[in-house]
Design an enzyme around this catalytic site. Structure first.
Site, PDB file in Angstrom:
ATOM      1  N   GLY A   1       0.667  -1.668  -0.024  1.00 18.13           N
ATOM      2  CA  GLY A   1      -0.521  -0.303  -0.012  1.00 18.13           C
ATOM      3  C   GLY A   1       0.727   1.345   0.048  1.00 18.13           C
ATOM      4  N   THR A   2       1.999   1.721   0.393  1.00 12.66           N
ATOM      5  CA  THR A   2       2.757   2.489   0.698  1.00 12.66           C
ATOM      6  C   THR A   2       3.594   2.681  -0.471  1.00 12.66           C
ATOM      7  OG1 THR A   2       3.414   2.229   3.307  1.00 12.66           O
ATOM      8  CG2 THR A   2       4.601   3.231   2.264  1.00 12.66           C
TER       9      THR A   2
ATOM     10  N   ASN B   1      -8.030   2.753   8.522  1.00 14.09           N
ATOM     11  CA  ASN B   1      -7.364   1.572   9.189  1.00 14.09           C
ATOM     12  C   ASN B   1      -8.279   2.512  10.885  1.00 14.09           C
ATOM     13  OD1 ASN B   1      -4.875   3.234   8.752  1.00 14.09           O
ATOM     14  ND2 ASN B   1      -4.439   2.881  10.141  1.00 14.09           N
TER      15      ASN B   1
ATOM     16  N   GLN C   1      -7.739  -1.121   3.067  1.00 12.90           N
ATOM     17  CA  GLN C   1      -8.792  -1.442   4.397  1.00 12.90           C
ATOM     18  C   GLN C   1      -9.808  -2.182   3.376  1.00 12.90           C
ATOM     19  OE1 GLN C   1      -8.002  -2.462   7.350  1.00 12.90           O
ATOM     20  NE2 GLN C   1      -5.570  -1.251   7.394  1.00 12.90           N
TER      21      GLN C   1
ATOM     22  N   ALA D   1      -2.097  -7.185  -0.349  1.00 11.26           N
ATOM     23  CA  ALA D   1      -2.274  -8.180   0.350  1.00 11.26           C
ATOM     24  C   ALA D   1      -2.426  -9.374   1.579  1.00 11.26           C
ATOM     25  CB  ALA D   1      -1.094  -9.358  -0.852  1.00 11.26           C
ATOM     26  N   HIS D   2      -1.683  -8.252   2.397  1.00  6.08           N
ATOM     27  CA  HIS D   2      -1.259  -9.132   3.823  1.00  6.08           C
ATOM     28  C   HIS D   2      -2.669  -8.359   4.508  1.00  6.08           C
ATOM     29  CE1 HIS D   2       0.620  -5.526   5.960  1.00  6.08           C
ATOM     30  NE2 HIS D   2       0.692  -4.701   4.839  1.00  6.08           N
TER      31      HIS D   2
ATOM     32  N   THR E   1      12.721  -7.255 -10.838  1.00 10.54           N
ATOM     33  CA  THR E   1      12.567  -9.117 -11.115  1.00 10.54           C
ATOM     34  C   THR E   1      11.155  -8.602 -10.011  1.00 10.54           C
ATOM     35  OG1 THR E   1      14.345  -9.540 -11.276  1.00 10.54           O
ATOM     36  CG2 THR E   1      13.005 -11.424 -10.253  1.00 10.54           C
TER      37      THR E   1
ATOM     38  N   CYS F   1       2.013   1.505  11.897  1.00 11.35           N
ATOM     39  CA  CYS F   1       3.325   1.850  12.525  1.00 11.35           C
ATOM     40  C   CYS F   1       3.649   2.744  12.846  1.00 11.35           C
ATOM     41  CB  CYS F   1       3.340   2.685  10.584  1.00 11.35           C
ATOM     42  SG  CYS F   1       2.492   1.531   9.282  1.00 11.35           S
TER      43      CYS F   1
HETATM   44  C1  LIG Z   1      -5.060   2.271   4.992  1.00 12.44           C
HETATM   45  C2  LIG Z   1      -3.837   1.840   4.851  1.00 12.44           C
HETATM   46  N1  LIG Z   1      -3.018   2.318   4.345  1.00 12.44           N
HETATM   47  C3  LIG Z   1      -1.446   2.550   3.803  1.00 12.44           C
HETATM   48  C4  LIG Z   1      -1.067   0.850   4.810  1.00 12.44           C
HETATM   49  C5  LIG Z   1       0.304   0.865   4.360  1.00 12.44           C
HETATM   50  O1  LIG Z   1       0.527  -0.996   2.904  1.00 12.44           O
HETATM   51  P1  LIG Z   1       1.645  -1.660   3.483  1.00 12.44           P
HETATM   52  O2  LIG Z   1       1.991  -1.744   4.664  1.00 12.44           O
HETATM   53  O3  LIG Z   1       1.437  -2.930   2.510  1.00 12.44           O
HETATM   54  O4  LIG Z   1       2.449  -0.735   3.162  1.00 12.44           O
HETATM   55  C6  LIG Z   1      -1.842  -0.026   5.365  1.00 12.44           C
HETATM   56  C7  LIG Z   1      -1.880  -0.483   6.393  1.00 12.44           C
HETATM   57  O5  LIG Z   1      -0.592  -1.029   7.150  1.00 12.44           O
HETATM   58  C8  LIG Z   1      -2.664   0.994   5.228  1.00 12.44           C
HETATM   59  O6  LIG Z   1      -4.008   0.555   6.464  1.00 12.44           O
END
Ligand SMILES: Cc1ncc(COP(=O)(O)O)c(C=O)c1O
Length: 376
Positions: free
Chosen positions: A72-73, A153, A181, A202-203, A239, A329
């Site tokens: 996501g980031t 989130n 989310q 995916a996680h 890759t 985080c």
């Molecule tokens: C709303 C939201 N955006 C972004 C992220 C970041 O995703 P990732 O840790 O897979 O980069 C998260 C998860 O921590 C999230 O809950």
């Protein structure tokens, strides 16, 4: 020692065994580089392209609109930066309760003088004030990026993607939504959703960590973000995370097949926990629109601040209960949550987020509520 109770599924989820099963061969015998031209490499390429097709079909997008990333980031960083640098956005409108992947990227671009930054107001229940969004959009002729998350989130509030997308269309704005989310938890039909970029990881839906996606609508064209080889149609060199991508597609496929039953079950766990807390804990409240437009996976509990409640996360941890105070985080850093500060800045309350998945049970809720009674 009591068995671990994992109520932090908005931070991350357990990998589904069936997802691991499809990933394993790509870590062992099927390890060919997808860019190699011999058949061994071509098999890996085929696996990636099948994954892309499967994901595109589920999200009702074109495979050419799906780019695999590290999560996501990275996806949000790419979309926001490209909107400013490639699509000519001179202004970013966002909200104070976005994930840091969005907020810090927008602030970085503002600090470098690449874009102005405006924050849309929130309603008392934490929803975006759409009238204020429209005022902001109408208030400037500058090309604008609107970046607003589909679901928060921390407090779970859900945005009306269609309403915001239509408004962006009206004002010629680019619309990015952090859907980390919601992808894998709600049905998303991108062909009929007016959005330029969405993201996923995916996680968050029982897939592997370190793989995500960026959807880029076919009507926008951006430059590569990572330079090097020609992977991901020249957009993201390096890759590919072959087994991660295969796992992403399988996890999304499984989540989609189970939407109806899983969502109903998880919602019942959330409701049960809210009821039990109200019944047993004096002064409990809930942050966000928890009975309205809200994730069925997230319950953000607000408690009176006392010496004991301030130590709550720590004490829950000692009791083998996983929950979080902010996003994953920031929870370790204990700086408090920027989301809670923006929505309900009450220094006399503490917030704890419980977030659920299909593996949780009402018995676990009973144990956690019992523990909470002891701890506060
Ligand atoms: C709303 C939201 N955006 C972004 C992220 C970041 O995703 P990732 O840790 O897979 O980069 C998260 C998860 O921590 C999230 O809950």
């Amino acid at each position: 020692m009591q068995k671990r109770i994992y109520f932090d599924n908005a931070a991350t989820t357990a990998l589904a065994p069936a997802v691991l099963d499809v990933m394993l061969p790509y870590m062992t015998e099927k390890f060919g580089n997808p860019s190699s031209i011999y058949s061994y490499g071509r098999e890996s390429r085929l696996a990636i392209e099948s994954a892309r097709k499967s994901v595109a079909k589920i999200l009702n997008a074109h495979p050419a609109e799906i780019f695999f990333t590290s999560g996501g980031t990275e996806s949000s960083n790419t979309a926001i930066t490209a909107s400013v640098r490639d699509l000519g956005c001179k202004r970013i409108i966002t909200s104070p309760i976005e994930h840091h992947a969005v907020l810090h990227t927008a602030e970085y671009l503002r600090n470098r003088g690449e874009a102005q930054l405006s924050f849309v107001k929130l309603l008392p229940n934490g929803h975006i004030d759409l009238d204020n969004l429209e005022q902001l959009l109408a208030g400037s002729e500058e090309k604008t990026l609107v970046t607003l998350m589909h679901a928060n989130n921390e407090i779970g509030n859900l945005l009306d993607l269609h309403a915001v997308g239509e408004m962006c269309k009206l004002y010629g704005a680019i619309f990015h939504s952090d859907t980390v989310q919601t992808v894998g938890h709600y049905s998303i039909d991108l062909r009929h959703t007016p959005v330029h970029f969405i993201t996923a990881a995916a996680h968050k839906f029982h897939g592997p960590k370190g793989v995500g996606l960026l959807y880029i609508n076919e009507n926008v064209s951006i430059h590569p973000y990572i330079h090097g080889g020609s992977q991901e149609r020249n957009m993201r060199a390096g890759t590919e995370n072959l087994y991660g991508i295969v796992g992403f597609a399988k996890a999304l496929e499984l989540a989609t097949a189970a939407y109806a039953t899983d969502s109903e079950f998880i919602r019942s766990i959330k409701q049960y926990m809210a009821e039990q807390l109200k019944k047993h804990i004096k002064g409990v409240g809930f942050n966000g629109d928890f009975t309205g437009r809200s994730l069925y996976t997230v319950l953000n509990v607000s408690l009176p601040k006392t010496e004991k409640s301030e130590m709550l996360l720590f004490n829950l941890d000692i009791n083998n209960i996983c929950a979080s105070g902010g996003s994953a985080c920031t929870s370790g850093a204990d700086q408090g949550s920027h989301v809670i500060r923006s929505v309900n800045n009450n220094p006399n309350r503490v917030a704890v987020r419980f977030s659920f998945c299909r593996h949780n049970t009402k018995e676990e809720v009973d144990i956690v509520v019992e523990k909470l009674k002891e701890l506060i």
